[in-house]
Design a protein around this motif. Structure first.
Motif, short mmCIF file in Angstrom:
data_model
loop_
_atom_site.label_atom_id
_atom_site.label_comp_id
_atom_site.label_asym_id
_atom_site.label_seq_id
_atom_site.Cartn_x
_atom_site.Cartn_y
_atom_site.Cartn_z
N LEU A 186 2.68 3.59 -1.65
CA LEU A 186 3.26 2.89 -3.01
C LEU A 186 4.95 3.07 -3.06
O LEU A 186 5.48 2.56 -3.29
N TRP A 202 6.30 -0.43 -2.21
CA TRP A 202 6.89 -0.77 -3.48
C TRP A 202 7.93 -0.38 -4.47
O TRP A 202 8.65 -1.34 -4.98
N ARG A 239 11.64 -1.25 -2.60
CA ARG A 239 11.75 -2.98 -2.64
C ARG A 239 12.08 -3.23 -4.41
O ARG A 239 13.38 -4.38 -4.14
N GLU A 240 11.96 -2.16 -4.98
CA GLU A 240 12.23 -2.44 -6.57
C GLU A 240 13.40 -2.98 -6.25
O GLU A 240 14.04 -3.68 -7.78
N PHE A 293 6.98 -5.05 -8.68
CA PHE A 293 6.51 -3.58 -8.18
C PHE A 293 5.70 -4.33 -7.39
O PHE A 293 5.28 -4.38 -6.28
N SER A 294 4.40 -4.56 -7.74
CA SER A 294 3.59 -5.26 -7.34
C SER A 294 1.94 -5.49 -8.43
O SER A 294 2.18 -5.14 -9.70
#
Length: 474
Positions: free
Chosen positions: A123, A126, A129-130, A151-152
């Motif tokens: 996690l 993600w 990256r956010e 996120f994803s």
């Protein structure tokens, strides 16, 4: 000057509003059913066991959480409180039932760094990256879309889908991020990132200073709390307090049948005749208020009627002995796994004090239906309690491997218990309050239909409405 206020609805929101009002004006509380407390409903068995038919634990976090603890303290309930800390196994372990098996939700940094099923990758990337994802353009967005974008889609499909079923009994593809999780929406708006908003704050609504009990909760790191006789002890203590007050009148089995504007306030039509009040605080569900208002309030009525509700079946089960294969808070299911089954809560793990003192037992609560009720079980008026009970038992057997039959069970069907904050909900609530203010209606909106569905949100909505009303009187 305001001489009297009528509070419509004696759930926790109406009782809280009456409590905050009782210090400065005459209050009349009209409850349609035979009991106060609304969805806060505890089943107390003669052997001392307690089963919750509604909310089972209250979170102490944030301004709204501190506000509730301050209220608990003012009512003298502190000796009754049952805290669960963050270090407790129930706070550490939460599970998802995905692809036919239980998975522990990843926790701590280690859990974020490793790939933990049911997720296909760690996690942490993600999350990091956010920070670099651009702000959304839309005024509002569904939770599923918000989390997929920032996120994803896997996190949205599994974790967020399950969470929304656990909290709102609703569908994350339809629920509004702005209304359901205002902190996430605010963080993106003010900081450009949920992660940065969480780290550095994003400016939330007014603060509440913690009293001694709320300070104790912070010091001892409570994750949630209940009361020795169940959460219904809170509305009961409010009723007891209000009964002692010379300025408050409480009535059960007194539903309002209509509201009529007068030059000084309202005439309230009831079965027993007419009552008058200078101001009305509605703690009724939005659609119930819509049915009472006069035709001159047409635009407000149509906004109130746009709010849909979810029906939830709550099945309490008690098994002999200690039969759980895992220890934790409970498990949730994404809608892709079993749309009719929202989750199972392991009550006896976090509030063993509510077990019968006479025997070792495991208490579970199975939540079913929600936004999927009609599609899975059909018309709530036609569904048999036996069908709901057997669905709950087979879920417990399938998910947790508990093959024995429960020694005790209770089925409660809560019609329209959780309002569904769909896209545009916050804007519609603003329009409702705009209409009230433009038409100078002596009316306040309180309860779960508007600004949050949690016990804390509802109590706080009563307090804010009263503060605004007294402010306007000055």
């Amino acid at each position: 000057p305001m001489r009297s206020v009528a509070v419509l609805g004696g759930g926790i929101g109406g009782l809280a509003a009456a409590y905050y009002l009782s210090r400065c004006t005459r209050v009349l509380v009209l409850e349609g059913s035979s009991r106060f407390g609304g969805w806060l409903w505890s089943c107390r068995r003669s052997d001392g066991a307690v089963f919750e038919l509604g909310p089972r634990g209250v979170r102490p976090v944030g301004a709204v959480g501190r506000n509730t603890l301050n209220l608990v303290e003012e009512l003298g309930l502190e000796p009754e409180i049952l805290p669960v800390t963050y270090s407790h196994v129930a706070s550490q372990n939460r599970f998802l039932f995905v692809r036919g098996q239980l998975w522990k939700m990843p926790g701590g940094l280690g859990g974020l760094l490793r790939t933990t099923p049911p997720f296909s990758r760690p996690l942490l990337p993600w999350l990091l990256r956010e920070v670099f994802v651009a702000r959304g353009k839309a005024e509002d967005e569904s939770l599923h879309s918000f989390v997929s974008r920032r996120f994803s889609s896997e996190l949205a499909d599994i974790a967020v889908d399950s969470l929304c079923r656990g909290v709102f009994a609703g569908d994350c593809r339809k629920l509004s991020v702005r209304a359901c999780f205002p902190d996430l929406h605010r963080a993106e708006r003010s900081r450009g990132s949920v992660l940065l908003g969480m780290l550095f704050g994003s400016g939330s609504k007014r603060d509440v200073s913690p009293g001694p009990l709320a300070q104790r909760a912070q010091r001892e790191r409570w994750a949630q709390w209940s009361l020795r006789r169940g959460v219904e002890a809170l509305p009961e203590a409010l009723v007891h307090h209000l009964e002692q007050s010379s300025t408050v009148e409480l009535h059960t089995q007194a539903p309002a049948r209509g509201l009529e504007r007068t030059h000084s306030g309202w005439t309230i039509h009831t079965e027993g005749g007419e009552l008058s009040a200078d101001h009305v605080v509605s703690a009724l569900p939005a659609k119930a208020l819509g049915e009472l208002l006069p035709s001159s309030c047409g635009p407000l009525v149509s906004l109130l009627q746009q709010l849909p509700y979810a029906t939830v079946a709550v099945v309490n089960l008690e098994y002999l002995g200690s039969v759980l294969p895992v220890q934790g808070f409970g498990h949730l299911l994404p809608s892709s796994e079993d749309p009719g089954l929202l989750g199972v809560v392991y009550d006896s793990v976090f509030f063993p004090q509510h077990n019968s003192p006479d025997r070792e037992s495991t208490r579970l609560t199975v939540m079913m239906g929600g936004a999927w009720f009609q599609e899975v079980f059909g018309d709530p008026d036609q569904v048999s309690p036996d069908l709901l009970l057997s669905r709950a038992e087979s879920a417990v057997s399938r998910h947790l491997g508990i093959r024995q039959s429960p020694v005790w069970s209770n089925v409660a069907l809560h019609r329209d218990c959780i309002p569904q904050y769909l896209l545009g909900h916050a804007q519609r609530v603003e329009q409702m309050r705009g209409f009230i203010s433009d038409a100078r209606l002596p009316l306040s909106l309180v309860g779960s239909s508007y600004d949050g569905v949690s016990v804390n949100d509802v109590i706080f909505s009563g307090r804010i409405a009263v503060e605004k009303l007294l402010e306007a009187q000055k």
